[in-house]
Write an enzyme that holds these catalytic residues in place. Structure first.
Site, mmCIF file in Angstrom:
data_model
loop_
_atom_site.group_PDB
_atom_site.id
_atom_site.type_symbol
_atom_site.label_atom_id
_atom_site.label_comp_id
_atom_site.label_asym_id
_atom_site.label_seq_id
_atom_site.Cartn_x
_atom_site.Cartn_y
_atom_site.Cartn_z
ATOM 1 N N GLY A 15 0.626 -1.255 -0.210
ATOM 2 C CA GLY A 15 -0.068 -0.013 -0.040
ATOM 3 C C GLY A 15 0.869 1.457 0.023
ATOM 4 N N VAL A 28 18.384 7.765 -1.937
ATOM 5 C CA VAL A 28 19.224 8.220 -2.944
ATOM 6 C C VAL A 28 20.410 9.135 -2.729
ATOM 7 C CG1 VAL A 28 19.176 9.215 -5.525
ATOM 8 C CG2 VAL A 28 17.355 7.676 -4.762
ATOM 9 N N ARG A 76 1.556 -5.125 -5.579
ATOM 10 C CA ARG A 76 1.653 -6.079 -4.976
ATOM 11 C C ARG A 76 1.815 -7.319 -5.920
ATOM 12 N NH1 ARG A 76 -2.570 -3.410 -1.906
ATOM 13 N NH2 ARG A 76 -1.627 -3.276 0.539
ATOM 14 N N ASP A 107 4.328 -4.331 6.703
ATOM 15 C CA ASP A 107 4.606 -5.764 7.126
ATOM 16 C C ASP A 107 4.725 -6.832 6.160
ATOM 17 O OD1 ASP A 107 1.819 -6.061 7.049
ATOM 18 O OD2 ASP A 107 1.606 -6.869 8.926
ATOM 19 N N THR A 130 3.436 2.948 5.746
ATOM 20 C CA THR A 130 2.051 2.693 5.816
ATOM 21 C C THR A 130 1.426 3.543 6.675
ATOM 22 O OG1 THR A 130 0.535 1.151 7.271
ATOM 23 C CG2 THR A 130 2.933 1.109 7.710
ATOM 24 N N ASP A 132 -1.235 3.066 8.196
ATOM 25 C CA ASP A 132 -2.082 2.632 9.151
ATOM 26 C C ASP A 132 -1.405 2.513 10.602
ATOM 27 O OD1 ASP A 132 -4.127 1.761 7.715
ATOM 28 O OD2 ASP A 132 -3.454 0.157 7.035
ATOM 29 N N ASP A 134 0.493 0.247 11.902
ATOM 30 C CA ASP A 134 0.305 -1.021 12.426
ATOM 31 C C ASP A 134 1.493 -1.576 12.421
ATOM 32 O OD1 ASP A 134 0.411 -1.246 9.821
ATOM 33 O OD2 ASP A 134 -1.342 -2.616 9.671
ATOM 34 N N ARG A 176 -8.113 -1.593 8.215
ATOM 35 C CA ARG A 176 -8.784 -2.818 7.955
ATOM 36 C C ARG A 176 -8.447 -3.698 9.184
ATOM 37 N NH1 ARG A 176 -7.202 -4.730 2.353
ATOM 38 N NH2 ARG A 176 -7.845 -2.634 1.753
ATOM 39 N N HIS A 256 -10.042 6.264 -0.227
ATOM 40 C CA HIS A 256 -8.504 6.706 -0.685
ATOM 41 C C HIS A 256 -8.176 8.153 -0.709
ATOM 42 C CE1 HIS A 256 -8.957 2.389 -2.100
ATOM 43 N NE2 HIS A 256 -7.745 2.675 -2.029
HETATM 44 P P1 ADP Z 1 2.226 -4.217 2.870
HETATM 45 O O1 ADP Z 1 3.912 -4.248 2.588
HETATM 46 O O2 ADP Z 1 1.746 -2.713 2.559
HETATM 47 O O3 ADP Z 1 1.884 -4.867 3.951
HETATM 48 P P2 ADP Z 1 1.497 -6.560 1.299
HETATM 49 O O4 ADP Z 1 1.066 -7.302 2.589
HETATM 50 O O5 ADP Z 1 0.448 -6.553 0.106
HETATM 51 O O6 ADP Z 1 1.594 -5.036 1.685
HETATM 52 O O7 ADP Z 1 2.869 -7.035 0.766
HETATM 53 C C1 ADP Z 1 3.634 -6.286 -0.358
HETATM 54 C C2 ADP Z 1 4.202 -7.613 -1.172
HETATM 55 O O8 ADP Z 1 5.197 -8.030 -0.337
HETATM 56 C C3 ADP Z 1 3.691 -8.659 -1.658
HETATM 57 O O9 ADP Z 1 2.581 -8.306 -2.774
HETATM 58 C C4 ADP Z 1 4.398 -9.607 -1.929
HETATM 59 O O10 ADP Z 1 5.114 -9.114 -3.080
HETATM 60 C C5 ADP Z 1 5.472 -9.388 -0.988
HETATM 61 N N1 ADP Z 1 4.965 -10.469 0.289
HETATM 62 C C6 ADP Z 1 4.332 -10.348 1.283
HETATM 63 N N2 ADP Z 1 4.314 -11.549 2.167
HETATM 64 C C7 ADP Z 1 5.200 -12.236 1.303
HETATM 65 C C8 ADP Z 1 5.661 -13.496 1.801
HETATM 66 N N3 ADP Z 1 5.236 -14.289 2.828
HETATM 67 N N4 ADP Z 1 6.598 -14.163 1.212
HETATM 68 C C9 ADP Z 1 7.072 -13.463 -0.272
HETATM 69 N N5 ADP Z 1 6.847 -12.300 -0.242
HETATM 70 C C10 ADP Z 1 5.739 -11.452 0.361
#
Ligand code: ADP
Length: 326
Positions: A15, A28, A76, A107, A130, A132, A134, A176, A256
């Site tokens: 996100g 950078v 993602r 996370d 993030t 959130d 969280d 969420r 959003h």
């Molecule tokens: P955020 O980073 O905002 O929490 P996501 O949970 O969607 O968002 O995670 C972002 C991306 O990180 C995922 O689309 C995936 O490519 C990668 N990712 C998350 N969890 C795993 C995992 N257990 N193994 C490998 N890649 C992961």
């Protein structure tokens, strides 16, 4: 002895959040200051797998500190969950000689980074981006302050119209799994009630309080609900209208808009400090950690700890809401 990191890849993943650009800029420019080469990886782990990677210069990050979103775009990636996808990503990095990564994300992104750093000899540093807030182990995450201020501005506006018509409004904010935007924005706007996913919603108590307030002609009420609350704004409004005859309820879902916009001073500041610290970590061989700020000091937390823990909602704050809205 650990290998020296000379070429850094930076990416934004999961996100998006306001302030990510300020963090990219800091990574950078700090990397270049230390005579490293810095590469921008497009669309998070997707760009790593597809080889969509470009060399960054100082001017690549000019005039972005004040911009929301992320110039590297975010995504993602399903493929990154697979060993084949991660291997492909690794091969693309080694082709360019990239031997250190900075991952700006939540996370989930840290979970991916942890697995990747265990499989391959590329150290990863996470920056918590993030809205959130969280992620445990840091007082701040990049984007939260902007998101919460956007919510505050919007709720203030809704209160003006609520006041003009003596109305009850239920305002749904993002979160969420986490109630921080709801809690902070709710307290700051004088909400009568704040509902968060971390706490069971006591519907009887909400009804009782509303009835009591109607009885003493306190008709303007704002309830702030995090999207992950067990009822949510729509369901809650139905219940209230059923249970309190004659009670009108309006709903406003902020959505959003909370992700966008120019980052606040605080978000720009923490993004700059964290981006700088990420590069320092790579230089000092402090690998596979994410950068946090606690009591205004930099903290370095192993990536796997970001995964297990969530922040707790402060119960005293919930009490404050109740007392101040009576
Ligand atoms: P955020 O980073 O905002 O929490 P996501 O949970 O969607 O968002 O995670 C972002 C991306 O990180 C995922 O689309 C995936 O490519 C990668 N990712 C998350 N969890 C795993 C995992 N257990 N193994 C490998 N890649 C992961």
């Amino acid at each position: 002895m650990e290998k020296k990191v000379t070429k850094i890849g930076v990416l934004t993943s999961g996100g998006d959040s306001p302030g990510m650009n300020a963090a990219i800029r800091a990574v950078v420019r700090t990397g270049l200051y230390h005579k490293m080469e810095v590469f921008g990886i497009m669309r998070g782990y997707s760009g790593m797998i597809e080889g969509d990677i470009m060399k960054m210069e100082s001017k690549s990050v000019a005039n972005i500190i004040q911009r929301g979103g992320t110039i590297l775009k975010s995504a993602r990636s399903k493929e990154f969950y697979t060993p084949e996808g991660r291997k492909q990503a690794y091969e693309n990095l080694t082709k360019l000689g990239i031997n250190g990564l900075v991952i700006i994300g939540g996370d989930g992104s840290f979970r991916g980074a942890k697995i990747f750093s265990e499989e391959f000899d590329i150290p990863c540093i996470g920056l918590p981006g993030t809205i959130d807030k969280d992620i445990a182990g840091t007082d701040f995450t990049i984007g939260f302050d902007t998101a919460v201020n956007t919510a505050v501005e919007a709720i203030d506006k809704v209160r003006d119209t609520a006041d003009a018509h003596d109305r009850l409004f239920i305002i749904e904010v993002m979160g969420r799994d986490s109630g921080f935007i709801a809690l902070h924005s709710g307290i700051a706007t004088g909400a009568e009630n704040i509902l968060v996913p971390e706490k069971k919603t006591d519907i009887e108590d909400i009804i009782k309080t509303l009835v009591e307030k109607r009885g003493r002609q306190k008709l303007v009420n704002i309830i702030v609900v995090a999207e992950g609350d067990q009822f949510g704004a729509t369901e809650l409004s139905k219940i209230i209208m059923e249970r309190i005859p004659g009670q009108e309820v309006r709903i406003c879902i902020l959505g959003h808009i909370q992700r966008g916009g120019s980052p606040t001073c605080l978000d720009r500041l923490i993004a700059s400090r964290m981006g700088y610290a990420a590069v320092e970590c790579l230089i000092e061989n402090r690998y596979n950690v994410f950068v946090g700020i606690v009591n205004n000091k930099m903290h370095y937390i192993p990536l796997d700890q970001a995964i297990k823990r969530k922040q707790k909602i402060n119960e005293e704050w919930m009490k404050i809401v109740r007392i101040l809205s009576s």
